[in-house]
Write an enzyme that holds these catalytic residues in place. Structure first.
Site, PDB file in Angstrom:
ATOM      1  CE  LYS A  34     -25.653 -58.910  -5.010  1.00 42.40           C
ATOM      2  NZ  LYS A  34     -25.877 -58.137  -6.375  1.00 42.40           N
ATOM      3  CE1 TYR A  40     -28.470 -75.298  -3.510  1.00 41.42           C
ATOM      4  CE2 TYR A  40     -29.292 -77.547  -3.334  1.00 41.42           C
ATOM      5  CZ  TYR A  40     -29.075 -76.082  -4.062  1.00 41.42           C
ATOM      6  OH  TYR A  40     -29.757 -75.965  -5.218  1.00 41.42           O
ATOM      7  CG  ASP A  42     -25.933 -58.966  -9.698  1.00 38.44           C
ATOM      8  OD1 ASP A  42     -24.684 -59.024  -9.541  1.00 38.44           O
ATOM      9  OD2 ASP A  42     -26.443 -57.951  -9.142  1.00 38.44           O
TER      10      ASP A  42
END
Ligand code: IPM
Ligand code: MN
Length: 332
Positions: free
Chosen positions: A175, A124, A208
């Site tokens: 991740k 962002y 995930d």
């Protein structure tokens, strides 16, 4: 001291749901000084105003901001894509250093957890750009900015939060198997701060896998800490598994209190149902409860929390739901 609160209804259903949130704050008997700001895509389309510097400076003197939603005001009516989202919402988060995005999800017995999303960095931050734009050899990059300071202050806030819950569990979501630089920094900072909180049980999930757990067994989570983009996606999913986005509230916090914190429902402007009085104001009302807590109005916040414990009991128009919750708060 009287709290100084800035109110930005914004676009679409924003002003409708914020009117009910204000109604409930009033019912809780909290004294405050209110200033309204007419901002959003509708204002941009009217006269080109997004967020004047003077307004942002004025906000620095406030205690809190209550925001409805900014974006498309009505079907077929829109400002350039992302203009008001970046120009108002993200500018507020960045320039007022609201570095924590706290999003609670409660639907007992199915789930009861908080997501703490880092709110000023990651993808962002706007790092990146184009090379050879518009040609066949065009390149677009969009980096993820993770500062040691930014990660650490977010992780510390999360440990403090987890230390205060009954289960005292904190999960880092990232991740790190693929995002080896950013993930490594997050995990190292997480492990370092963990040493100061031996009472907190820690764990790690890949983003995930966390998505599967959200759907299949959300009860495993107590407090989650994650980066800006993962947190954005995960909290929409959180809303969906915890009763719908109509109940999903958020607090954009500047815990250092060097500027006002901002409170807003997770949902958007819902242009398709704007102006019909059918939007669910519960997410805005729970956001106002988070505001009362942050302002130290603990009795008032507890009354609103009790009134919203089973929000599915409230049906009817936007105003009818607001009235029913305001009555419950008054009679508490
Ligand atoms: C949110 C929203 C914003 C975000 C958009 C409107 C820029 O989706 O608050 O989650 O991506 O943070
Ligand atoms: Mn989002």
């Amino acid at each position: 001291m009287t709290h100084r609160i800035g109110v930005i209804g914004g676009d679409g259903i924003g002003p409708e749901v914020i009117a009910e949130a204000v109604k409930v704050v009033d019912a809780a008997g909290v004294a405050y000084e209110r200033t309204d700001y007419d901002l959003g895509a509708h204002r941009y389309l009217e006269d080109g105003t997004v967020l004047p510097d003077e307004v942002l400076e004025e906000w620095r003197g406030l205690d809190a901001l209550l925001l409805g939603a900014v974006g498309d005001p009505a079907p077929g009516l829109s400002a350039p894509a992302g203009l008001v989202e970046r120009g108002i919402l993200l500018r507020m988060r960045f320039d007022l250093d609201q570095y924590i995005n706290l999003r609670p999800f409660r639907l007992p017995p199915r789930c009861d957890f908080d997501v703490i999303r880092e709110n000023t960095e990651g993808t962002y931050a706007g790092e990146g750009g184009f090379l050879r734009k518009g040609t066949e050899h065009e390149i677009a990059t969009q980096g993820s900015v993770n500062t040691r300071m930014g990660v650490e202050r977010c992780v510390r806030y999360a440990f403090e939060k987890a230390a205060g819950t009954e289960r005292q569990q904190l999960t880092l979501v990232h991740k790190k198997n693929v995002l080896t630089f950013a993930g490594d920094l997050w995990q190292r900072v997480f492990d370092m701060v963990a040493e100061e909180y031996p009472q907190v049980t820690t764990s790690y999930d890949h983003i995930d896998a966390a998505c599967i757990h959200f759907v299949e067994r959300p009860e495993r989570y107590d407090v989650i800490v994650t980066d800006n983009l993962f947190g954005d996606i995960l909290t929409d999913l959180g809303g969906a598994v915890a009763g719908g986005v109509g109940y999903a509230a958020s607090a954009n916090l500047n815990p250092a209190r060097t500027g006002p914190s901002m409170f807003e429902p997770v949902h958007g402007t819902a242009p398709d149902i704007a102006g019909q009085g059918v939007a669910n104001p519960v997410a805005a009302i729970i956001s106002a409860r988070l505001m009362l807590e942050f302002l130290g109005e603990h009795d008032a916040a507890a009354k609103v929390a009790a009134a919203c414990a089973s929000p599915e009991q409230y049906t009817g128009t936007t105003a009818e739901i607001g009235d029913a919750i305001a009555d419950a708060v008054k009679n508490a």
